[in-house]
Design a protein around this motif. Structure first.
Motif, mmCIF file in Angstrom:
data_model
loop_
_atom_site.group_PDB
_atom_site.id
_atom_site.type_symbol
_atom_site.label_atom_id
_atom_site.label_comp_id
_atom_site.label_asym_id
_atom_site.label_seq_id
_atom_site.Cartn_x
_atom_site.Cartn_y
_atom_site.Cartn_z
ATOM 1 N N ILE B 175 0.874 -1.189 0.000
ATOM 2 C CA ILE B 175 0.000 0.000 0.000
ATOM 3 C C ILE B 175 0.900 1.223 0.000
ATOM 4 C CG2 ILE B 175 -1.842 1.223 1.162
ATOM 5 C CD1 ILE B 175 -2.440 -1.417 2.623
ATOM 6 N N ASN B 176 0.874 1.901 -1.109
ATOM 7 C CA ASN B 176 1.672 3.121 -1.202
ATOM 8 C C ASN B 176 0.896 4.274 -0.596
ATOM 9 O OD1 ASN B 176 3.839 4.600 -1.859
ATOM 10 N ND2 ASN B 176 3.320 4.837 -4.023
ATOM 11 N N ASN B 177 1.532 5.035 0.228
ATOM 12 C CA ASN B 177 0.880 6.164 0.901
ATOM 13 C C ASN B 177 -0.377 5.714 1.633
ATOM 14 O OD1 ASN B 177 2.732 8.079 0.195
ATOM 15 N ND2 ASN B 177 1.727 8.484 -1.769
ATOM 16 N N TYR B 178 -0.150 4.936 2.630
ATOM 17 C CA TYR B 178 -1.235 4.430 3.470
ATOM 18 C C TYR B 178 -2.047 5.602 3.995
ATOM 19 C CZ TYR B 178 -3.259 2.376 7.691
ATOM 20 O OH TYR B 178 -4.105 1.966 8.687
ATOM 21 N N ALA B 179 -3.361 5.561 3.798
ATOM 22 C CA ALA B 179 -4.187 6.703 4.209
ATOM 23 C C ALA B 179 -5.114 6.347 5.352
ATOM 24 C CB ALA B 179 -4.989 7.216 3.025
ATOM 25 N N GLU B 180 -5.705 5.199 5.269
ATOM 26 C CA GLU B 180 -6.645 4.865 6.315
ATOM 27 C C GLU B 180 -6.721 3.356 6.487
ATOM 28 O OE1 GLU B 180 -10.529 6.155 5.220
ATOM 29 O OE2 GLU B 180 -10.014 6.101 3.123
ATOM 30 N N LEU B 181 -7.252 2.994 7.603
ATOM 31 C CA LEU B 181 -7.267 1.594 7.985
ATOM 32 C C LEU B 181 -8.093 0.753 7.021
ATOM 33 C CD1 LEU B 181 -6.427 -0.445 10.130
ATOM 34 C CD2 LEU B 181 -8.459 0.161 11.419
ATOM 35 N N SER B 182 -9.149 1.347 6.504
ATOM 36 C CA SER B 182 -10.067 0.556 5.685
ATOM 37 C C SER B 182 -9.381 -0.038 4.457
ATOM 38 C CB SER B 182 -11.251 1.404 5.249
ATOM 39 O OG SER B 182 -10.802 2.497 4.503
ATOM 40 N N SER B 183 -8.436 0.726 3.874
ATOM 41 C CA SER B 183 -7.762 0.206 2.689
ATOM 42 C C SER B 183 -6.956 -1.041 3.028
ATOM 43 C CB SER B 183 -6.865 1.281 2.089
ATOM 44 O OG SER B 183 -5.894 1.670 3.032
ATOM 45 N N ALA B 184 -6.298 -1.005 4.189
ATOM 46 C CA ALA B 184 -5.546 -2.193 4.585
ATOM 47 C C ALA B 184 -6.474 -3.326 4.987
ATOM 48 C CB ALA B 184 -4.615 -1.833 5.736
ATOM 49 N N GLU B 185 -7.594 -2.966 5.574
ATOM 50 C CA GLU B 185 -8.518 -4.013 6.004
ATOM 51 C C GLU B 185 -9.090 -4.766 4.812
ATOM 52 O OE1 GLU B 185 -11.234 -1.950 8.512
ATOM 53 O OE2 GLU B 185 -10.234 -2.689 10.328
ATOM 54 N N LYS B 186 -9.231 -4.064 3.703
ATOM 55 C CA LYS B 186 -9.708 -4.746 2.503
ATOM 56 C C LYS B 186 -8.710 -5.820 2.083
ATOM 57 C CE LYS B 186 -12.427 -0.914 0.727
ATOM 58 N NZ LYS B 186 -12.425 0.240 -0.166
ATOM 59 N N ILE B 187 -7.451 -5.486 2.215
ATOM 60 C CA ILE B 187 -6.432 -6.478 1.878
ATOM 61 C C ILE B 187 -6.468 -7.608 2.897
ATOM 62 C CG2 ILE B 187 -3.941 -6.857 1.721
ATOM 63 C CD1 ILE B 187 -3.748 -4.019 0.625
ATOM 64 N N PHE B 188 -6.624 -7.239 4.157
ATOM 65 C CA PHE B 188 -6.662 -8.264 5.188
ATOM 66 C C PHE B 188 -7.823 -9.228 4.977
ATOM 67 C CE2 PHE B 188 -3.823 -5.908 8.189
ATOM 68 C CZ PHE B 188 -2.919 -6.938 8.307
ATOM 69 N N ASP B 189 -8.930 -8.656 4.506
ATOM 70 C CA ASP B 189 -10.094 -9.518 4.299
ATOM 71 C C ASP B 189 -9.831 -10.595 3.257
ATOM 72 O OD1 ASP B 189 -11.440 -8.141 6.177
ATOM 73 O OD2 ASP B 189 -12.488 -6.818 4.771
ATOM 74 N N ARG B 190 -8.880 -10.331 2.393
ATOM 75 C CA ARG B 190 -8.587 -11.306 1.345
ATOM 76 C C ARG B 190 -7.533 -12.319 1.777
ATOM 77 N NH1 ARG B 190 -7.533 -8.073 -4.041
ATOM 78 N NH2 ARG B 190 -7.336 -10.198 -4.806
ATOM 79 N N ILE B 191 -6.911 -12.042 2.892
ATOM 80 C CA ILE B 191 -5.912 -12.991 3.377
ATOM 81 C C ILE B 191 -6.609 -14.030 4.238
ATOM 82 C CG2 ILE B 191 -3.839 -13.265 4.779
ATOM 83 C CD1 ILE B 191 -3.122 -10.400 4.108
ATOM 84 N N HIS B 192 -6.280 -15.274 4.013
ATOM 85 C CA HIS B 192 -6.846 -16.329 4.826
ATOM 86 C C HIS B 192 -5.784 -17.392 5.045
ATOM 87 C CE1 HIS B 192 -7.600 -17.257 0.576
ATOM 88 N NE2 HIS B 192 -7.266 -18.478 0.927
ATOM 89 N N SER B 193 -6.025 -18.170 6.037
ATOM 90 C CA SER B 193 -5.081 -19.249 6.293
ATOM 91 C C SER B 193 -5.220 -20.297 5.198
ATOM 92 C CB SER B 193 -5.348 -19.852 7.664
ATOM 93 O OG SER B 193 -6.677 -20.315 7.712
ATOM 94 N N THR B 194 -4.138 -20.945 4.892
ATOM 95 C CA THR B 194 -4.135 -21.907 3.792
ATOM 96 C C THR B 194 -3.649 -23.260 4.293
ATOM 97 O OG1 THR B 194 -1.848 -21.495 3.170
ATOM 98 C CG2 THR B 194 -3.514 -19.997 2.265
ATOM 99 N N HIS B 195 -3.633 -24.223 3.392
ATOM 100 C CA HIS B 195 -3.070 -25.538 3.697
ATOM 101 C C HIS B 195 -1.674 -25.682 3.105
ATOM 102 C CE1 HIS B 195 -7.470 -27.201 3.960
ATOM 103 N NE2 HIS B 195 -7.166 -26.332 4.904
ATOM 104 N N ALA B 196 -1.145 -24.566 2.651
ATOM 105 C CA ALA B 196 0.144 -24.618 1.968
ATOM 106 C C ALA B 196 1.283 -24.661 2.983
ATOM 107 C CB ALA B 196 0.290 -23.403 1.061
ATOM 108 N N PRO B 197 2.414 -25.190 2.569
ATOM 109 C CA PRO B 197 3.581 -25.194 3.452
ATOM 110 C C PRO B 197 4.141 -23.790 3.612
ATOM 111 C CG PRO B 197 4.168 -26.017 1.293
ATOM 112 C CD PRO B 197 2.695 -25.825 1.281
#
Lengths: 314, 807
Positions: B175-197
C-alpha cells in the motif's frame, strides 16, 4: 397629554376611508371637537387689554367708561385678526408615491398609504381649517413643473376645488422645488403663508435658493417634510435591487452594508434642511407617515396664531 | 501532509460551497424594491461599495476557511517529519502521535498463513491431551490477524505499508501512501489461512524487495513477523537472504512474536497409498489395499487412539446392506492405538470393491478433529473397471476364411498367462488384433494393447498406436522371439516417443537367470530386479518373484540399444536408469518403461520374447504372475491419481488438442500451456487440499487430481529457540515480543525519533481565532450595522412629534 380622539386621525384609521373628502372632513371635525380647551380665540371680537393713552393714539379707541370712572385716559386694545392668505404647495413627484404603511383590513384589500397620501391629507386639513377661519386658501401641486394651481379663495365651496386638485395621482417625474416655488411666487404679490409639503428629495442648494426667494418676497413659510418610516430607518436585510421611482435607475447591494451611510446621508440632508429653515426664520417639521396627523395640525395652528400675534405686534 | 479521515476532510472542503451558494442564491431570487430616496442611496453606495465588496470577500474567505479547517481538524491532518513540524513540536504546538507505527515511513507485516497457522490450542498441556472440542478456539492465524490490525491502527498516514504472507508461494500486498485503515482491512479480508507449506524464504525475499524499493535516506521502517514458529511453519533447513548488507538496514527495526514454547498435540494422515489405483469390479485381485501412514506431534507421553475412516464420494448400491454407511456412502474404518512416545503408525485398510460401480471414484480418508484439522484429511481416487480389455497383436493365419493364432506364438502365451484356467472367466477380456492394416478403429474400448509381433506392423499402424498411447493408454511391447527384428523401422520410436532404439537381434544369455531385488538382496545372478525409484510395476509380486524365477531359463535378451550397428552395441547407455525396471548383471535392460506421466501413456518393453522357453505352464508360473502384474499395474500407471500439494501449481500433460482445461473446484484458477513441456499448469496454485477434476472443453473428465497437504507442514512441535534465533538472525536482528498490543510502549523505546505529528491541535487554535475574527467582522462590518445605528432613527425623528398611543 394625548387624547383618545387622536387615534381617529392616525393613518391607520384615515387610510380606511376610501373618500378623500370624507377623510379630510373627519380629520377636521375630530380636530375641532378637541379644540374647546384651546386658549386661542377669534380675533375680531375679543378684547385684549388696556394701556395708557399716549399722544398720537387714535381717539376712537379711548375707553370712555374708564375715563368717566377714574378720570384717566386708557386706550382699549383688541386682538383683531385680519384674514390670512394661505398657499399650500404639495410635492407630487414620483418619490412621494413611496410608502410602506399598509393597513390590513380584515376581509378587504390592503390599503397602501404613501407619502403623497399623507401630504394631501395634511394639505386638505390645513385648507379646511383655514377656510373655516375665513382665510383665503390657494393650492399648488407640483413636481418638476406645476401640475395644478388653485387660486386663493375663502368661499365655502372652494374647499371642494382644493380637494379635487389634491385627489390627482402623483406624477412620475422628479422633484423641482425651486421651480415650483418660483412659479408660485410669480403668481402672488401680497404676503402669504406658504405651506410647503414635500419629501424635499432635491438639491439642498436649490432648496436654499428657493427659500431665500420666499424670504426675499416677504412671505411666511412652513416646511413640512414627509418621510416614510422606512426611509428613516432603512432596515432592509436582504440584498435586493433598488429602483429609483423618479429616474428608473437601479442598483443592487446589501442594504445592511449601506444602511449606516445612508442614514447619515439622509439625516444630514434633513438637518441641513432644518438649518436652512431656521436660518431664514421659518418652521420646519419632519413628519413620519406612520404617525398621526393631529399633532402636526395642532402645532400648525399654534404656530399660525403666534405668528399672527407677532405680526400684529409688529 | 496526510489526512487520516479523508472523507471528513473532503466533506469540510465541499462545505466551502455552502456560503458561496448562499451568496449566489440570495442574489438571484430577490424582487426589486421601488425606492424614492435614491439620491441618498446612491451617495451611500458610492461611498461604501468598494469597502463592502472587500468586506464581503474577507468574510466569505473567513467562513470558507473556517469550514475547511473544521473538515481538516475532524479529518486529522498529519504532518510528516520535517523542519516545520519539529519547530512546532518544540513549542509544544503540535500533538505528536503517541503511537509507534506512526514513527515509521515503512511498516511491513509478515503474517504466517501457512497450514500451521490453523492450529487451535490452549496453553495448557493437559487440555490438549484430552478429547477437546477445538472448534471454538481461535486459530493462531486469527490471533495474528488481530495483532496485525492493532499494528495498522498505529500506522501514520503517508507511510508505506506492506503485508507479506508466508504460505507458499509467499505473496506481497503493498500500500503506497497508506491513508486509512479501511484500505488495509480490505487487503486483510482477502488474506486467509491456507493448507500450503511455509515459504519464509519467499517472504524474506519479498521483504527485501519492499525494503529496497521503499526505504530511502532518513526514512525508517518497522518489520513485524507474526508466527508461532512451530516446526511446520518454518523452513529452518533452508538459508534465508540476509538484510544486514542492505544500505538502509540501520534504519529498520525488526520485531517478531516470541515462539510458542508449548508443543501442540496433532495427529495427521501423512499419506495414503493404494496398492492398485485401477482395479476390476467384483474382483479379489482387483480390490487392493490402502496403506495409511499416520504421524503424531506434540505431547507423546499419553496413550491415544485415532480412528481412520475412508469414505467414497459416491452412493452405495441399493442392495448394499453389509457396509457401514454415512450419508449413504461407503465407509471403512480402523482404529489405531498410539503407544507412549510413538510418532508414526501405519494402518492397512482393505478396499472391497465388490459393491462398487465401475468408474473413477473419489475417496477421502480422515481422522477425528484435533488442534489442526487441515492435515486430518487425505484425498485420492481409484479407477474401477468392469473388465480389463486386452488386445494382443500377433501373427494370424487364415484357414478356410477363418483366422487363427499359432498355439506357440507369443500372443498365445500371453493369453494363457492372463487366463490360465481356460474357463473364460476372470478380470480380462482378450481379443486379437490383425497386424495387417491395424489402425485406431481397432483400439476402441481397448484398455491394454500387447504387441508380441511388432515386426508385422507398418508405419501407419505405429502412428495410430502412438496416438492412442499418448491419449493415456498402456502399451506392452515385446520382441518377436527368435525372428529377425530387422524389419522394425525407426519411425516406431518417433511414433511412440521412445528414448531408446529397438534391438536388431537378441543377445545370447548363457547363464540361468535369477531375479533379485537390488535393495535387499545380494546380486549374484545375471538378471537383477531393479526396482526403479517410484516404479510400482512389480511391487505386488516383489516378495514372490525369487521363487517364481527359479524355474525360468532365458536364452536371448533383446535389449534396447542406442545404435543400430551391432558391432558397436552400447547397451548401458541406451536406457536411462529411471526407465529400468530390471536389467541383467551386465546392465542389459530387461524390463523398461518409458512414459510415466499420466495423460501421455505408458509403454513397457520386455526384453525377452514370450515363448516356450520360459513361459510354459504350469512348470514356469512366473509367466502368469509377471504378465498379470504388468497388465494390472501398467494399467494403474495410466490411471494413477496424481498428488499435488497446496501452494504448488497443478500440471496436466494431456495433449494440446484439449488445451482448454477446466479444473473443478478452483473457480479462480487460470491455465497456461507450456509449449516446450507440452503441459498445462495452473497459474495460481490451489491453497487448500481436496480433489480436483481436470476436464476438457467438452466437460469430459480427463483425470482426477488430488491436492494433499505436505505432511511436514503439520509438524506442530516447537522449534528450538537456538535454531530459530540463529536462522532468523541470519536475516536481521529481531526484537522478540510477547504481543503487539502494547506497541506504543514498544516503539517509544525505539531509537527512531522520526516523528509524524498531528496538526489537529494547531488547526483548532487557528479555527478558534478565525471564528473570533469572523464574529468580530460580522458584527462590525457595514452589512451588520442595523443594531449599531438604531440611534440615528431616534435622532432623526426627534424633531417630529411622536404619538405614544395608549389603549
Amino acid at each position: 397629554m394625548t387624547r383618545i380622539t387622536d387615534d381617529y386621525f392616525h393613518p391607520e384609521m384615515l387610510s380606511r376611508l376610501g373618500s378623500f373628502e370624507l377623510r379630510a372632513q373627519m380629520l377636521i371635525e375630530g380636530f375641532r371637537s378637541g379644540m374647546h380647551e384651546s386658549p386661542y380665540h377669534g380675533v375680531s371680537v375679543e378684547f385684549a387689554e388696556h394701556r395708557q393713552y399716549v399722544q398720537g393714539d387714535d381717539l376712537r379707541h379711548l375707553d370712555w367708561k374708564v375715563f368717566g370712572r377714574s378720570d384717566k385716559l386708557y386706550v382699549k386694545q383688541f386682538e383683531q385678526e385680519t384674514n390670512l392668505d394661505v398657499v399650500i404647495l404639495v410635492d407630487s413627484s414620483a418619490s412621494m408615491n413611496y410608502g410602506t404603511f399598509t393597513n390590513n383590513i380584515p376581509g378587504g384589500s390592503n390599503t397602501h398609504w404613501s407619502k403623497y397620501d399623507h401630504a394631501t391629507t395634511i394639505a386638505a386639513a390645513i385648507s379646511y381649517l383655514a377656510l373655516q377661519q375665513r382665510d383665503r386658501v390657494g393650492l399648488v401641486v407640483f413636481a418638476d413643473e406645476l401640475r395644478c394651481i388653485v387660486e386663493r379663495r375663502s368661499t365655502s365651496g372652494h374647499w371642494r376645488k382644493l380637494i379635487s386638485a389634491l385627489s390627482a395621482l402623483p406624477a412620475d417625474s422628479a422633484t423641482s422645488i425651486a421651480y415650483g416655488v418660483d412659479q408660485t411666487l410669480a403668481k402672488f404679490t401680497n404676503r402669504v403663508l406658504i405651506v410647503l409639503i414635500s419629501d424635499f428629495f432635491d438639491d439642498p442648494s436649490q432648496i436654499n435658493n428657493a427659500i431665500a426667494r420666499i424670504r426675499h418676497s416677504g412671505h411666511d413659510l412652513i416646511l413640512l417634510q414627509i418621510l416614510d418610516r422606512q426611509e428613516m430607518r432603512f432596515d432592509f436585510r436582504v440584498p435586493s435591487p433598488f429602483v429609483d421611482l423618479e429616474y428608473g435607475n437601479s442598483i443592487q447591494f446589501d442594504p445592511r452594508a449601506i444602511r449606516k451611510i445612508y442614514l447619515e446621508e439622509i439625516t444630514s440632508h434633513c438637518n441641513h434642511l432644518k438649518t436652512i429653515a431656521r436660518n431664514f426664520g421659518y418652521d420646519y417639521h419632519l413628519i413620519d407617515t406612520h404617525e398621526s396627523i393631529i399633532p402636526i395640525l395642532r402645532m400648525l395652528l399654534s404656530k399660525r396664531t403666534s405668528r399672527f400675534k407677532r405680526g400684529q405686534n409688529r | 501532509m496526510t489526512i487520516l479521515h479523508s472523507q471528513l476532510a473532503i466533506m469540510g472542503t465541499l462545505a466551502i460551497l455552502i456560503p458561496i451558494l448562499i451568496h449566489f442564491l440570495f442574489r438571484r431570487r430577490q424582487q426589486p424594491i421601488q425606492w424614492g430616496a435614491m439620491r441618498f442611496l446612491f451617495a451611500a453606495y458610492n461611498k461604501v461599495h468598494k469597502r463592502t465588496r472587500i468586506e464581503y470577500i474577507v468574510l466569505l474567505l473567513l467562513r470558507c476557511a473556517i469550514l475547511l479547517l473544521v473538515g481538516l481538524t475532524l479529518g486529522r491532518v498529519m504532518l510528516q517529519d520535517n523542519s516545520i513540524s519539529r519547530f512546532l513540536n518544540d513549542f509544544g504546538i503540535l500533538s505528536t502521535v503517541s503511537n509507534s507505527g506512526a514513527g515509521s515511513n515503512l511498516v511491513v507485516i509478515i503474517i504466517d498463513n501457512s497450514m500451521c497457522s490453523e492450529v487451535k490450542y490452549k496453553n495448557t498441556v493437559t487440555e490438549t491431551t484430552r478429547a477437546v472440542d477445538y472448534s471454538n478456539y481461535p486459530t493462531s492465524f486469527v490471533r495474528h490477524m488481530i495483532q496485525a490490525k492493532s499494528i495498522l491502527q498505529t500506522v501514520a498516514p503517508e507511510s508505506h505499508v506492506a503485508i507479506i504472507t508466508t504460505a507458499q508461494p509467499s505473496k506481497l500486498a503493498y500500500i503506497n501512501n497508506y491513508a486509512e485503515l479501511s484500505s488495509a482491512e480490505k487487503i486483510f479480508d482477502r488474506i486467509h489461512s491456507t493448507h500450503a507449506p511455509p515459504d519464509i524464504i519467499g517472504a524474506i525475499e519479498n521483504l527485501k524487495q519492499v525494503i529496497d524499493g521503499s526505504i530511502k535516506e532518513n526514512n525508517t521502517g518497522s518489520v513485524y513477523l507474526l508466527s508461532d514458529f512451530l516446526i511446520g511453519s518454518v523452513n529452518t533447513e533452508h538459508s534465508l537472504v540476509s538484510l544486514k548488507e542492505s544500505q538502509y538496514y540501520e534504519q529498520l527495526t525488526f520485531y517478531a512474536l516470541n515462539p510458542q514454547t508449548t508443543p501442540v498435540n496433532n495427529v495427521q494422515i501423512a499419506s495414503v497409498e493404494p496398492t492398485r489405483h485401477t482395479s476390476v469390479y467384483n474382483s479379489v485381485l482387483g480390490s487392493g489395499q490402502l496403506q495409511i501412514q499416520l504421524r503424531r506431534f506434540g505431547n507423546l507421553q499419553d496413550k491415544q487412539h485415532s480412528t481412520i475412516r475412508v469414505q467414497s464420494s459416491y452412493t452405495l448400491l441399493d442392495n448394499d446392506i453389509t457396509h457401514t454407511k454415512i450419508d449413504e456412502r461407503y465407509i471403512i474404518e480402523n482404529t489405531v492405538i498410539w503407544e507412549r512416545g510413538q510418532t508414526e503408525i501405519e494402518s492397512i485398510l482393505q478396499i472391497n470393491n465388490q459393491w462398487i460401480k465401475h468408474g473413477i471414484r473419489d475417496y477421502t480418508a480422515w481422522i477425528e478433529s484435533d488442534t489442526l484439522d487441515s492435515d486430518n484429511y487425505y484425498y485420492f481416487d481409484l479407477n474401477i473397471l468392469e473388465h480389463i480389455n486386452v488386445k494382443i497383436i500377433d501373427q494370424q493365419e487364415t484357414i478356410n476364411d477363418s483366422r487363427y493364432i499359432d498355439t506357440f506364438s507369443g500372443g498365445s502365451w500371453i493369453e494363457r498367462a492372463l487366463m490360465p484356467d481356460d474357463t473364460g472367466l476372470g478380470d480380462f477380456i482378450i481379443e486379437y488384433g490383425n497386424p495387417i492394416g491395424f489402425d485406431e478403429v481397432d483400439l476402441v474400448d481397448v484398455d491394454v494393447l500387447i504387441v508380441s509381433r511388432p515386426d508385422l506392423l507398418d508405419n501407419a499402424s505405429w502412428a495410430s498406436i502412438g496416438k492412442w498411447v499418448k491419449r493415456g493408454h498402456f502399451l506392452w511391447l515385446m520382441p518377436p522371439g527368435s525372428k529377425s527384428t530387422a524389419q522394425w523401422t525407426g519411425d516406431v520410436n518417433q511414433a511412440l516417443g521412445l528414448s531408446w532404439v529397438w534391438p536388431l537381434e537378441g543377445i545370447s544369455v548363457k547363464h540361468s537367470l535369477d531375479f533379485k531385488e537390488t535393495h535387499d538382496k545380494i546380486v549374484n545372478t545375471e538378471i537383477d530386479y531393479n526396482k526403479a525409484s517410484g516404479n510400482t510395476l512389480l511391487t505386488m509380486i516383489s516378495n514372490d518373484i525369487d521363487d517364481l524365477l527359479k524355474a525360468v531359463d532365458l536364452y536371448y535378451i533383446y535389449a534396447p540399444i542406442d545404435g543400430v550397428n551391432t558391432d558397436s552395441i552400447i547397451l548401458s547407455t541406451a536406457v536411462s536408469n529411471n526407465d529400468k525396471i530390471t536389467d541383467t548383471l551386465n546392465q542389459m535392460p530387461l524390463l523398461i518403461d518409458t512414459t510415466h506421466d499420466s495423460g501421455s501413456g505408458y509403454v513397457v518393453y520386455l526384453g525377452i520374447a514370450a515363448d516356450l522357453n520360459w513361459s510354459t505352464l504350469p512348470t514356469s508360473p512366473l509367466m502368469v504372475a509377471l504378465t498379470q502384474e504388468i497388465v494390472r499395474q501398467g494399467l494403474c500407471e495410466t490411471h494413477k491419481s496424481r498428488i499435488f500439494h497446496p501452494g504448488t501449481n497443478i500440471v496436466s500433460s494431456y495433449p494440446k488438442e484439449s488445451h482448454s482445461i477446466d479444473i473443478d473446484g478452483i473457480d479462480f484458477i487460470q491455465i497456461t500451456y507450456n509449449n516446450d513441456a507440452n503441459t498445462f499448469s495452473t497459474v495460481t496454485p490451489p491453497d487448500t487440499s481436496g480433489l480436483y477434476n481436470v476436464r476438457d472443453t467438452n466437460g469430459i473428465l480427463l483425470e482426477s487430481v488430488a491436492v494433499n497437504v505436505y505432511a511436514d507442514s503439520g509438524n506442530t512441535n516447537i522449534c528450538s529457540a537456538n535454531i530459530l534465533n540463529s536462522w532468523l538472525n541470519s536475516v536481521a536482528e529481531w526484537t522478540w515480543v510477547d504481543n503487539f498490543s502494547n506497541i506504543d510502549d514498544l516503539l517509544l523505546e525505539s531509537n527512531h525519533s522520526n516523528v509524524n505529528s498531528e496538526i489537529s491541535t494547531i488547526l483548532m487554535y487557528i479555527l478558534g481565532i478565525l471564528i473570533i475574527i469572523e464574529t468580530f467582522f460580522a458584527r462590525h462590518f457595514s452589512h451588520a450595522s442595523i443594531s449599531q445605528v438604531e440611534g440615528h432613527i431616534g435622532e432623526l425623528t426627534s424633531s417630529s412629534t411622536r404619538i405614544n398611543r395608549t389603549q
